[in-house]
Each structure stands twice: as structure tokens, then as C-alpha cells.
Design an enzyme around this catalytic site. Structure first.
Site, PDB file in Angstrom:
ATOM      1  N   GLU A  51      42.494  30.144  25.101  1.00 42.93           N
ATOM      2  CA  GLU A  51      41.398  30.499  24.181  1.00 42.93           C
ATOM      3  C   GLU A  51      41.034  29.298  23.302  1.00 42.93           C
ATOM      4  O   GLU A  51      39.855  29.003  23.111  1.00 42.93           O
ATOM      5  CB  GLU A  51      41.784  31.701  23.310  1.00 42.93           C
ATOM      6  N   GLU A  66      28.237  44.049  29.240  1.00 38.83           N
ATOM      7  CA  GLU A  66      28.214  42.653  28.806  1.00 38.83           C
ATOM      8  C   GLU A  66      27.413  41.783  29.779  1.00 38.83           C
ATOM      9  O   GLU A  66      26.647  40.926  29.364  1.00 38.83           O
ATOM     10  CB  GLU A  66      29.636  42.107  28.740  1.00 38.83           C
ATOM     11  N   GLU A  90      41.353  40.196  24.551  1.00 32.74           N
ATOM     12  CA  GLU A  90      40.355  40.973  23.802  1.00 32.74           C
ATOM     13  C   GLU A  90      40.553  40.811  22.287  1.00 32.74           C
ATOM     14  O   GLU A  90      39.581  40.689  21.537  1.00 32.74           O
ATOM     15  CB  GLU A  90      40.446  42.458  24.183  1.00 32.74           C
TER      16      GLU A  90
END
Ligand code: HMH
Length: 243
Positions: A220, A98, A150
Site C-alpha cells: 500500500e 466500483e 480494505e
């Protein structure tokens, strides 16, 4: 009374993470169906918002990598199954990949990675991750948080890849990174580990894991809100008048 019994039976058939996702559905949906994600999906995404996302992600990933490293240490010390270590090592390998992808994207979009300043939401999320790195935080709590972090990205980006979506071509690569079937399998594996640990866990540890999950979901949402603030949404909704 019958309702309570039915609920208890249903809960018995569900894993801990399933029951928490059910219980906290509203905030989970808030994290996985955020307006920013919806704009990617319908092709109206603001590319400057996407650039902000790339920049803040690069900052987030630094603390996330350190957090994943700490989960590996906890697995090595505390896990009842040494196969967990390989899964977490896989997370680190994916992160390595990533970082390379972000460097490539940054070059394409004229972003200087060394000059990025973390915004409040990113800094807050990083501090939360740092708190989970402390040795006294149980492996069960940490692995549950890793799964949640995730899973939110997987659900969000997989939603942009469904048939009939208008995700811009140049963002497809980003969506495939987290939305792929391979990533789906990886998230399921993390979920199984978390559930196995939660089955063995004490009520106290499990409560901490649930609180950790909720905090991940809040961070988030906060992260997405930083990319596309809610006031933007309100203004847009009211300007649509007829609705
Ligand atoms: C903010 N949440 C954020 N960034 C990520 N890369 C993930 C979750 C999943 O890896």
C-alpha cells in the site's frame, strides 16, 4: 518484569488484529496517512497525480477482484461460518459498482482504460495478490489480507472527509466511496471474521497472516509512493527552508 506482565495482560484483552496494528503502528500510519492523502485533505492535491491514481487503481482492481473471488472460494471450502460467504459476496458486489464508477471517471478525464500500462508498484502488488490466490494459502491468511487492504483505504479516505478538511469537491465522491460509514461497517465485519479465524488458528497459520498483513501495508505504501514519490516530498520539505 512487571512491564512484561502488564503487556501480556493488555495483549490478552486485545484481538490479534488489534495487537498487530499496535505492533506495526509505524508502517500502518505510513499507509493510512501518506503524503498523497494529506494533499487531498489539505486541498493541494496535484490533479495529474490523481489521474495516475485512477489509472493504476483500474489495473489494481482487476487483480483485486480475482483475489476476492479466490477468498470466496476459500470461505466456501474452509470457513466455519457460512455467513462469511455473504460478506465476501458483498465485496464483489461493491467492486462491480466500483468498476462502473471508474469507467465514468475515466470518461470524464480522458483516460482510455484499455491503454493503461501497470506501473512497477501495481504489477508487484498484483503478483502478491496472485500468490495469495493459490489453493494452499489458508482462508485465515487470505481474509486477514482482505481486511487489511480494505482497512487501509477506509482509514485513508475517511481522514479526508473529517470536518475542517479542504478536500476538493471533485474528489469527494472518491473519498466517500471508501471513507463512508457503510464501508467502515464492512471493514469491521471483515476484521471480526479475521479475528475469529485467528483465534482458532495455529501459531504457524497466524504467523503467516501477520506476515501477509505486513506485506499488504508495504504494498500500500509502495502504491501511494508511485502516485506521489518520496523524493518529491523531500524536495518540498527542504524548499520550505525554515522547517
Ligand atoms: C491500492 N488498495 C488499493 N486499492 C483499493 N481499491 C483498495 C486498497 C481497497 O479497495
Amino acid at each position: 518484569m512487571a512491564d512484561t506482565k502488564a503487556r501480556a495482560q493488555l495483549a490478552g484483552a486485545m484481538t490479534a488484529t488489534d495487537s498487530w496494528l499496535r505492533k506495526h503502528r509505524l508502517i500502518y500510519t505510513g499507509a493510512t496517512r501518506h503524503p498523497f492523502i494529506l494533499t487531498i485533505r489539505d486541498g493541494t492535491v496535484d490533479l495529474s497525480a490523481f489521474k495516475t491514481w485512477l489509472e493504476q487503481e483500474c489495473e489494481f482492481l482487476r487483480s483485486f477482484a480475482a483475489f476476492v473471488g479466490s477468498v470466496l472460494v476459500k470461505a466456501w471450502k474452509e470457513s466455519d461460518d457460512r455467513a462469511d460467504e455473504e460478506v465476501i459476496l458483498g465485496s464483489l458486489a461493491a467492486l462491480n459498482d466500483e468498476f462502473a464508477w471508474f469507467k465514468k471517471e475515466a470518461l470524464k478525464r480522458d483516460i482510455n482504460l484499455s491503454e493503461i500500462v501497470p506501473q512497477k508498484a501495481t504489477a508487484g502488488y498484483s503478483r502478491f495478490l496472485e500468490s495469495l490466490m493459490r489453493p494452499e494459502v489458508e482462508y485465515t491468511v487470505a481474509i486477514t489480507a482482505l481486511w487489511a487492504i480494505e482497512a487501509v483505504y477506509h482509514e485513508s479516505f475517511a481522514y479526508c472527509l473529517e470536518e475542517g478538511t479542504k478536500t476538493p469537491l471533485e474528489l469527494r465522491e472518491a473519498c466517500e466511496r471508501w471513507g463512508s460509514e457503510g464501508f467502515d461497517k464492512y471493514c469491521s465485519t471483515l476484521k471480526k471474521i479475521a479475528d475469529r479465524r485467528l483465534e482458532m488458528g495455529s501459531g504457524e497459520v497466524n504467523k503467516k497472516a501477520e506476515v501477509g498483513l505486513l506485506r499488504v501495508l508495504e504494498y500500500e505504501v509502495g502504491f501511494w509512493n508511485m502516485i506521489r514519490p518520496p523524493s518529491h516530498r523531500t524536495a518540498e520539505c527542504s524548499s520550505v527552508g525554515g522547517f
